[in-house]
Structure formats: C-alpha cells, structure tokens
Design an enzyme around this catalytic site. Structure first.
Site, PDB file in Angstrom:
ATOM      1  N   TYR A  85       0.896  -1.163   0.000  1.00  0.00           N
ATOM      2  CA  TYR A  85       0.000   0.000   0.000  1.00  0.00           C
ATOM      3  C   TYR A  85       0.931   1.209   0.000  1.00  0.00           C
ATOM      4  CZ  TYR A  85      -3.818   3.114   1.391  1.00  0.00           C
ATOM      5  OH  TYR A  85      -4.751   4.117   1.439  1.00  0.00           O
ATOM      6  N   ASP A 126      12.577   3.585   1.700  1.00  0.00           N
ATOM      7  CA  ASP A 126      13.368   4.613   2.365  1.00  0.00           C
ATOM      8  C   ASP A 126      12.566   5.333   3.446  1.00  0.00           C
ATOM      9  OD1 ASP A 126      12.036   5.470  -0.152  1.00  0.00           O
ATOM     10  OD2 ASP A 126      12.569   7.477   0.529  1.00  0.00           O
ATOM     11  N   TYR A 149       2.581   5.480   6.882  1.00  0.00           N
ATOM     12  CA  TYR A 149       3.066   4.573   5.835  1.00  0.00           C
ATOM     13  C   TYR A 149       4.420   3.988   6.217  1.00  0.00           C
ATOM     14  CZ  TYR A 149       5.513   3.192   1.587  1.00  0.00           C
ATOM     15  OH  TYR A 149       6.280   2.503   0.665  1.00  0.00           O
TER      16      TYR A 149
END
Length: 320
Positions: A85, A126, A149
């Site tokens: 996602y 990252d 996230y």
C-alpha cells in the site's frame, strides 16, 4: 544485525546444468504482479524458475485467509513480495488497510515461509527513516519513520526479520516506471497541462526505475539463495538528486523525445511551501556498499537509468 547466517538446511530448490551455469529452477510465487515493480519482475524471475503470479482477487493481501489459501495452493519454494500500500497521504486515513497490506500480510508470508522451508524476498522503503541524517543511510542505521506509511513498512520488516524464514528485505527509494501511479507520470501529466510546475527542492534521494530494480533483484537473489544469509539490503541507483532535479531531468528528456508539453517554467520550492498533508523524509539517500561488495551489483547513475523509461513512455504515447 543487517545479515545473519541461515540454518544449515537445504532450500527446496534444484540446480540444473553444470556448476558453472548454476541455473536455479524453482517454483516462485510473485505477489503484487500487477504493480509497477511486479510487472518488471515477472519476466525477469523466469530466469530462476516457474513463476506463479496470482491476481489481487486471487491473492488478497488485506485478507489473511486469502493469503494462506493462495500459499497452500501454490506451495512455492521462493516468495517474492512486491506488493504494498504505497499512497503515503491516504495511508493516514486508511490505516487499517495500509496496516493489513504492509504489516500483517508480510508477517503471514514469513510465517508460512518459515514453516515450509521457503525463501522470502520482501521489498521495503526509504520511508522507514526520518530523513534527518546528513549522510547516506546504512542497513544498520536505526529506523525512525515520520508517517504512518513508514511505520507500517517498518513493522512489516520487523515481522519478516523475526520470523524463522530465510529472508531478504530490499529497501529501495523513489521507485518509478513508465506505467502506474508514480512521480514520473505525474510530472509528465503536469508538464502537459500546466505552464508552471513547482517542485520541492530540499528532499533528496536516488530515483530508482522498476526495470533496473527487477534486473538487480534477480542477480541479488542468485547470490542470496547460494549463501542463505538473511537480512536487509539497500538497493537504489547511484548519484543523488532532489525532486526538483528529477522533475527537470524528466521534462528535459520529454522535450528531447518531442513529447507535447505546455510547461514553460519549473520552479524549485521548499517543503514548507508544498501543501502535503503528510511528512516526508528530507534525506532518502542509501549507502550502497553492501550491494556492491557482497552482491556484486554496480548500480547505474540515476540519469542513465531514466532514459529507457522515457523511451518506453514515448513509444507508448506514439501508439494510437
């Protein structure tokens, strides 16, 4: 530790041909085959064996029962999880879905892999780092995400690392492709629609195209499956740039390929002047020492890796 030696047990893989060719023949399950990285991986992984690539409906990462059913049906010897996602802003609102796909699903994959002597390649981001460091990030540097996230991706890493599965977690940065939803396609759309494009200049990283990451992944997998050492690996192109520098290179390349553009000015702006609802890391640059010295992968400069993607985009644009 970034890497740890795996248990002395054989993977359920078969070597064919001479010792010199060392061609791996495996049953491979590719998760996320419809995404930009999955599409690039599909053909490349065929070098290692037979690839099963179920659709999202057949292999729903948001449902544990669907994941386990798909794993039991495929019985793979290698799982490659290229699904995620990735909508950073929407993840703040759709937390349950983001967590299921980025954290819970990798945990289920890893648990199944551990129970069935199966190897697992999992991709991360990252965004597990806060981006406040001034030097390239090493695999051993502490992960401190600045948004939800990033938290889900880091939790997924931990779940895989804490499993007993033989695993490799590849972190990459600024992934893009000629297809799908990504920065390159957004910039080309804006450059076609707008006279002025304003792009953040104070966030840096290494734009990494899906085609090259897929090629590098196969080379990395061959080395990983021979050595059976689990851990983290940073994989990205060489060199660094800002989002502004990347956007300028994209637009310059589009002009060279005579794509129809309306943009007349590209303005660099600071992060504080960009109305993003979610924090992003300022520094997404990776230390690639392990990639080069332990896996013998020498990444191309990001500018060189961009050219084939723009060629593909221009070729697609020429088709009716």
């Amino acid at each position: 530790p970034p890497f740890r030696a795996g248990p002395k047990r054989p993977l359920a893989s078969r070597y064919a041909g001479s010792a010199r060719s060392r061609e791996l023949l495996m049953d491979i399950l590719l998760v996320g085959a419809s995404g930009q990285l999955g599409r690039a991986l599909h053909g490349k992984l065929a070098q290692l064996g037979d690839v099963a690539a179920p659709s999202r409906m057949e292999f729903d990462l948001a449902r544990e029962d669907s994941v386990r059913r798909g794993l039991n049906a495929a019985r793979p010897e290698l799982i490659v999880n290229a699904a995620a996602y990735t909508d950073v802003d929407r993840a703040e609102k759709e937390r349950d879905v983001a967590q299921k796909i980025n954290t819970h699903a990798p945990a289920v994959l890893a648990q199944w892999a551990a129970a069935h002597d199966t190897a697992l390649l999992h991709y991360s981001s990252d965004y597990v780092f806060d981006g406040k460091g001034r030097t390239p990030y090493r695999e051993s540097d502490p992960a401190e995400p600045v948004n939800f996230y990033g938290e889900t991706k880091r939790a997924g890493e931990v779940a895989v690392a804490e499993s007993r599965a033989e695993h490799l977690i590849i972190r990459t940065s600024w992934l893009y492709d000629a297809q799908g939803a990504n920065f390159l396609r957004t910039i080309l759309r804006l450059a076609k629609e707008c006279n002025t494009v304003r792009i953040v200049e104070d966030q840096i990283g290494a734009p990494t195209p899906a085609w090259w990451l897929a090629e590098a992944s196969v080379q990395i997998l061959q080395r990983f499956l021979e050595r059976r050492r689990s851990g983290l690996l940073h994989v990205a192109t060489a060199g660094t740039t800002s989002w502004y520098g990347f956007a300028k290179a994209i637009i310059d390349g589009a002009r060279d390929r005579q794509l129809p553009l309306s943009v007349a000015e590209i303005q660099p702006i600071a992060t504080r002047d960009y109305p993003a609802p979610t924090a992003r890391p300022e520094n997404s640059v990776f230390d690639l020492t392990r990639l080069q010295t332990e896996f013998y992968v020498n990444p191309p400069h990001w500018r060189d890796a961009l050219s084939p993607v723009l060629d593909d985009f221009a070729d697609a644009a020429d088709k009716p």
